[in-house]
Design an enzyme around this catalytic site. Structure first.
Site, mmCIF file in Angstrom:
data_model
loop_
_atom_site.group_PDB
_atom_site.id
_atom_site.type_symbol
_atom_site.label_atom_id
_atom_site.label_comp_id
_atom_site.label_asym_id
_atom_site.label_seq_id
_atom_site.Cartn_x
_atom_site.Cartn_y
_atom_site.Cartn_z
ATOM 1 N N SER A 188 0.830 -1.248 -0.106
ATOM 2 C CA SER A 188 -0.052 0.067 0.137
ATOM 3 C C SER A 188 0.803 1.075 -0.068
ATOM 4 O O SER A 188 1.668 1.426 0.902
ATOM 5 C CB SER A 188 -0.785 0.021 1.342
ATOM 6 N N HIS A 202 -1.131 -1.236 -4.259
ATOM 7 C CA HIS A 202 -2.375 -0.830 -3.668
ATOM 8 C C HIS A 202 -2.462 0.673 -3.631
ATOM 9 O O HIS A 202 -1.357 1.121 -2.655
ATOM 10 C CB HIS A 202 -2.586 -1.706 -2.656
ATOM 11 N N ASP A 226 -4.619 3.635 -2.237
ATOM 12 C CA ASP A 226 -5.744 4.003 -1.048
ATOM 13 C C ASP A 226 -6.430 5.380 -1.274
ATOM 14 O O ASP A 226 -5.619 6.437 -0.859
ATOM 15 C CB ASP A 226 -5.162 3.724 0.389
ATOM 16 N N MET A 229 -8.781 8.231 -0.048
ATOM 17 C CA MET A 229 -9.627 8.524 1.077
ATOM 18 C C MET A 229 -10.261 9.975 0.914
ATOM 19 O O MET A 229 -9.557 10.813 0.571
ATOM 20 C CB MET A 229 -8.800 8.515 2.333
ATOM 21 N N HIS A 250 -8.154 1.436 -4.267
ATOM 22 C CA HIS A 250 -9.109 1.142 -3.561
ATOM 23 C C HIS A 250 -9.722 2.587 -2.949
ATOM 24 O O HIS A 250 -9.334 3.301 -2.430
ATOM 25 C CB HIS A 250 -8.285 0.665 -2.115
ATOM 26 N N MET A 294 -12.086 4.688 -0.942
ATOM 27 C CA MET A 294 -12.797 4.854 0.442
ATOM 28 C C MET A 294 -13.424 6.008 0.641
ATOM 29 O O MET A 294 -12.879 6.853 1.179
ATOM 30 C CB MET A 294 -11.755 4.674 1.857
ATOM 31 N N MET A 332 -11.924 -5.911 4.711
ATOM 32 C CA MET A 332 -10.959 -4.994 5.495
ATOM 33 C C MET A 332 -10.856 -5.787 6.876
ATOM 34 O O MET A 332 -11.963 -6.163 7.614
ATOM 35 C CB MET A 332 -11.679 -3.691 5.892
ATOM 36 N N ASP A 352 -6.932 -6.744 3.670
ATOM 37 C CA ASP A 352 -6.268 -5.240 3.605
ATOM 38 C C ASP A 352 -6.480 -4.847 5.169
ATOM 39 O O ASP A 352 -7.622 -4.637 5.811
ATOM 40 C CB ASP A 352 -7.012 -4.367 2.791
HETATM 41 C C1 DX5 Z 1 -6.567 1.124 5.460
HETATM 42 C C2 DX5 Z 1 -6.005 1.150 4.027
HETATM 43 C C3 DX5 Z 1 -4.852 0.260 3.999
HETATM 44 C C4 DX5 Z 1 -3.677 0.389 4.531
HETATM 45 C C5 DX5 Z 1 -3.291 -0.553 5.352
HETATM 46 O O1 DX5 Z 1 -7.317 1.977 5.438
HETATM 47 O O2 DX5 Z 1 -7.193 0.505 3.106
HETATM 48 O O3 DX5 Z 1 -4.689 -0.299 2.486
HETATM 49 O O4 DX5 Z 1 -2.676 1.150 3.842
HETATM 50 O O5 DX5 Z 1 -1.836 -0.355 6.037
HETATM 51 P P1 DX5 Z 1 -1.395 -1.465 6.939
HETATM 52 O O6 DX5 Z 1 -0.902 -2.506 6.238
HETATM 53 O O7 DX5 Z 1 -0.383 -0.853 7.576
HETATM 54 O O8 DX5 Z 1 -2.503 -1.767 8.034
HETATM 55 ZN ZN ZN Z 2 -6.673 -0.201 1.132
#
Ligand code: DX5
Ligand code: ZN
Length: 213
Positions: free
Chosen positions: A7, A32, A34, A36, A65, A67, A136, A172
């Site tokens: 990620s 990956h 993320d 947000m 991903h 979110m 998740m 994840d």
């Molecule tokens: C969390 C993200 C993850 C995050 C995981 O909200 O969706 O992809 O980067 O991080 P680790 O592996 O540190 O838990």
């Molecule tokens: Zn993620």
């Protein structure tokens, strides 16, 4: 063999290109990314313009991903930015089945994610539509959180629900060597790893996950 998706969230943003080049030379299977929005999750990261810039420096497979609330508004932008897979949250979608097909209409693979407390039955009627299910194992929003133990059974049940279908199962959140083992034995195909990947020797960390049997 397990697939590993580092990620980007935990990468060094002051020297992102260096980390991406390291990932390219590692056994990582995809990147990956993320996204947000400060609404669906409490944190804010980046948008399609940044994904587009990343696409200029690497050919890695982009596992995006989302979110975010109202994901339907942003599918086109993220698809055109160079995503290979776009995963949306079932909790954020009013018309999940339509959304999955919108993603696919851009020639992009479609994933659906569930937060830890969301029951698997949310996916009962889209199993013939999705390419990937993302479980998740932490509440999304931040890297570096602890794997929620009850998710081990949820991964196992998801695997059972998938049955013979060609749906990948991604996990994840809170993945380290120990939780990776739990997730793999419960049926995970892809592990997202943020803080574990980028703390110390990136290539060795990825290799250590790939070696788990
Ligand atoms: C969390 C993200 C993850 C995050 C995981 O909200 O969706 O992809 O980067 O991080 P680790 O592996 O540190 O838990
Ligand atoms: Zn993620």
């Amino acid at each position: 063999m397990i697939k590993v998706a580092p990620s980007l969230l935990s990468a060094d943003f002051t020297d992102l290109k260096k980390d991406i080049k390291l990932l390219e030379s590692s056994e990582a299977d995809m990147l990956h990314i993320d996204i947000m929005d400060g609404h669906f999750v409490p944190n804010i990261t980046f948008g399609p313009d940044q994904v587009k810039q990343l696409r200029k420096v690497t050919d890695m497979y982009f596992d995006v991903h989302l979110m975010i609330n109202e994901p339907e508004k942003y599918i086109e932008a993220f698809a055109e930015a160079g995503s290979n897979l776009i995963t949306v949250h079932a909790e954020a979608a009013h018309h999940l089945q339509r959304l999955i097909h919108t993603i696919k209409s851009y020639g992009v693979a479609a994933g659906v994610s569930l937060n830890p407390a969301t029951p698997l039955c949310m996916l009962d009627y889209v199993l013939d539509d999705v390419d990937l299910i993302l479980i998740m194992s932490v509440n999304p929003g931040y890297g570096g959180q602890k794997f929620i133990p009850a998710m081990e059974d949820k991964i196992r049940q998801t695997k059972r629900m998938i049955g013979e279908r060609e749906i990948l199962l991604e996990v994840d959140g809170g993945i380290n060597h120990q939780t990776a083992e739990l997730a793999i034995h419960a049926g995970a195909d892809i592990l997202v790893a943020g803080s574990y990947t980028f703390h110390g020797d990136i290539r060795n960390n990825i290799k250590s996950l790939k070696e788990i049997k």
